[in-house]
Every structure is written in structure tokens, then in C-alpha cells.
Enzyme design. Structure first.
Site: not given
Ligand code: NDP
Length: 255
Positions: A20, A22-23, A72, A98, A150, A163, A167, A196
Site C-alpha cells: 500500500g 502508492s499513497r 495482497v 500497510n 488502527s 474493519y 484490525k 489520519i
Molecule cells: P489509503 O486508502 O490512502 O491507501 C491505501 C493503500 O493500500 C493504497 O496504496 C492502496 O493501493 C493499497 N491497497 C489497498 N488494497 C490493496 C490490496 N488488495 N493489495 C495491495 N494494495 C492495496 O489508506 P491509508 O494510507 O489511510 O491507510 C494505510 C493503512 O493504515 C491501512 O491499513 C489503514 O487501515 C491504516 N489506518 C489508516 C487510518 C487513517 O485514518 N487513514 C487510521 C488507522 C489505520 P491501490 O490504490 O493501488 O489499491
């Protein structure tokens, strides 16, 4: 925090595999690890262009960076991606699990497919990735696995039962695996962020974000960089005596 040694004795850069990447939080981790001299593998499922733009930016720092498109939730894809990473980098020093998806729905509305999708990415994905990197880490008797849970995995969230369950499972996996792998020189720790400001929360209206910031003792939402610093701490030598722990960058939202 800076790490004095980012190369191995034979000058191969240390390597981190970040799912994860990419962003959001994953991209901030990729940036920080690259700034610390690590070779970085950025794993994404769909956002290949975004991941490649990031890889180009990070390659300018003089470290090897590769993008891997992999779901994943699919064990075979994870195995193939890990094998490709090992061919390129020769070792896996740090795995950051992640990649994640979130769903907001009433418990009574959760379909079998939706439940399975969340479990597949958020929990099975951690299982598949951790299992895939272990032959290399066990062989070298070294390695750091960092999972992303989380605060909802700690305390549960209304309308996010799937979720929260996944988690919470990540926390259980982290603790149990830490006990199993400690004697092999591998640490397993978890980062459990609060709210976040990333695309994951992109659908939240601004007034809700403002309310959440107000409820947070530190009076703001977290940034991806706040979380990346916690991940980096656990990955760096400063975190060497931590295993099975949950580090919670949440601004005090849950204490
Ligand atoms: P984003 O939605 O901004 O980014 C999610 C990332 O995960 C993207 O790079 C996406 O890539 C990748 N991804 C999603 N599904 C898959 C998959 N099946 N296989 C491979 N890559 C995948 O999320 P955040 O940066 O906010 O969150 C990152 C982590 O932190 C997560 O696990 C989230 O649950 C956790 N988290 C986030 C919080 C928040 O408030 N933002 C709070 C607590 C925990 P692509 O676009 O290519 O699918």
C-alpha cells in the site's frame, strides 16, 4: 531520527517492502525509508501511475526503488511479488504491512462478499505477506515486520465491525508472531494510528473532520508522516528491543 547504518557489510543497501505504498501512510513510509538510504519496494494494487511517480521521485535520492502491482489478498500474487523483490534487492530487512481498505456500513447490512473483502485485504494480506518474507528473514536470523492496525482494532468502531475485527486480528497476529519469532532474531510490532488525513478518510465531510480534530487532545488529525515516523522508529535500531508492541500515533484520541 536518523539511522547511522543503512548498508550491510557488503554495501548492499538495506531493503524495505512496503505494501500500500502508492499513497497515504504507505507513501510517507516509502519516502522516509528512502531518505534513510533503504532500497524500497512499493506495492500497490491499482494506483500504478501514482506508485511509479513516487518511485521516480525516490530514485532521485540515489536508492533503488521498484514498484510491484500485487493484490495482497491473493496468496499467489504475494508469493510472486516477494520472489521478484528478493531477486531485485537480495534481502528483506523490513516488511511494512500497510495495505488496507475500510468500509462503513451497518453490521446488519454487511454482505458476505464485503466481509470477505475486508478480511482478505486487511487480515489475510498481513498473513500472506509475513509468511512470504519469512524464509529470507529466518535464514538471516534478522528482520523487522511492522503491521498497521488502527485505533478501531483496539477499541472497536460503530458501523465498522468488519474493519475493527480485521484490525483487532492484526494486533493478535502481531503479538503471537512476535513470541514465535523473537528467538529467531525477528521483531514483529504494530502501529495503530488514530484518524489520519488520507484518501481513506476522503469521504468524511470537513465538519466531521473538524469535530474529530476537536475531540483529539492534540487538537488535529494525524498526517501520514506522523505514522511513518512511528513505523520508522520500530524499524530503526532505536526500536531493536521492541517486539509484540502496539505503538499508537493517535494524538491522544484513545488513551
Ligand atoms: P489509503 O486508502 O490512502 O491507501 C491505501 C493503500 O493500500 C493504497 O496504496 C492502496 O493501493 C493499497 N491497497 C489497498 N488494497 C490493496 C490490496 N488488495 N493489495 C495491495 N494494495 C492495496 O489508506 P491509508 O494510507 O489511510 O491507510 C494505510 C493503512 O493504515 C491501512 O491499513 C489503514 O487501515 C491504516 N489506518 C489508516 C487510518 C487513517 O485514518 N487513514 C487510521 C488507522 C489505520 P491501490 O490504490 O493501488 O489499491
Amino acid at each position: 531520527m536518523s539511522e547511522p547504518m543503512t548498508t550491510t557489510t557488503n554495501s548492499v543497501p538495506k531493503a524495505a517492502l512496503i505494501t500500500g505504498g502508492s499513497r497515504g501512510i504507505g507513501a510517507a513510509c516509502a519516502r522516509l525509508f528512502a531518505q534513510q538510504g533503504y532500497g524500497v519496494g512499493i506495492v500497490c494494487r491499482k494506483a500504478k501511475d501514482q506508485a511509479e511517480a513516487l518511485a521516480e521521485e525516490l530514485a532521485a535520492l540515489g536508492v533503488p526503488v521498484k514498484v510491484y502491482v500485487c493484490d495482497v489478498a491473493q496468496r499467489e500474487q504475494v508469493q510472486a511479488m516477494t520472489a521478484a523483490f528478493l531477486r531485485e534487492f537480495g534481502r528483506i530487512d523490513v516488511l511494512v504491512c500497510n495495505a488496507g481498505i475500510a468500509r462503513q456500513e451497518l453490521f446488519t447490512d454487511i454482505t458476505e462478499a464485503s466481509w470477505r473483502e475486508v478480511m482478505g485485504v486487511d487480515l489475510d494480506g498481513v498473513f500472506y505477506c509475513a509468511q512470504a518474507v519469512l524464509p529470507d528473514m529466518l535464514h538471516r536470523k534478522a528482520g523487522k515486520i511492522i503491521t498497521l492496525s488502527s485505533m478501531w482494532g483496539q477499541v472497536g468502531a460503530s458501523c465498522e465491525v468488519a474493519y475493527s475485527t480485521a484490525k483487532a486480528g492484526v494486533i493478535g497476529l502481531t503479538k503471537a508472531l512476535a513470541k514465535e519469532l523473537g528467538p529467531s532474531g525477528i521483531t514483529v510490532n504494530c502501529v495503530a494510528p488514530g484518524v489520519i488525513d488520507t484518501e481513506m478518510n476522503g469521504n468524511l465531510p470537513q465538519d466531521i473532520k473538524d469535530e474529530l480534530a476537536e475531540e483529539t487532545p492534540l487538537e488535529r488529525l494525524g498526517t501520514p508522516e506522523d505514522v511513518a515516523q512511528a513505523v520508522w522508529f520500530l524499524a530503526s535500531s532505536a526500536g531493536d528491543f521492541f517486539t509484540g508492541q502496539i505503538l499508537a500515533p493517535n494524538g491522544g484520541l484513545i488513551i
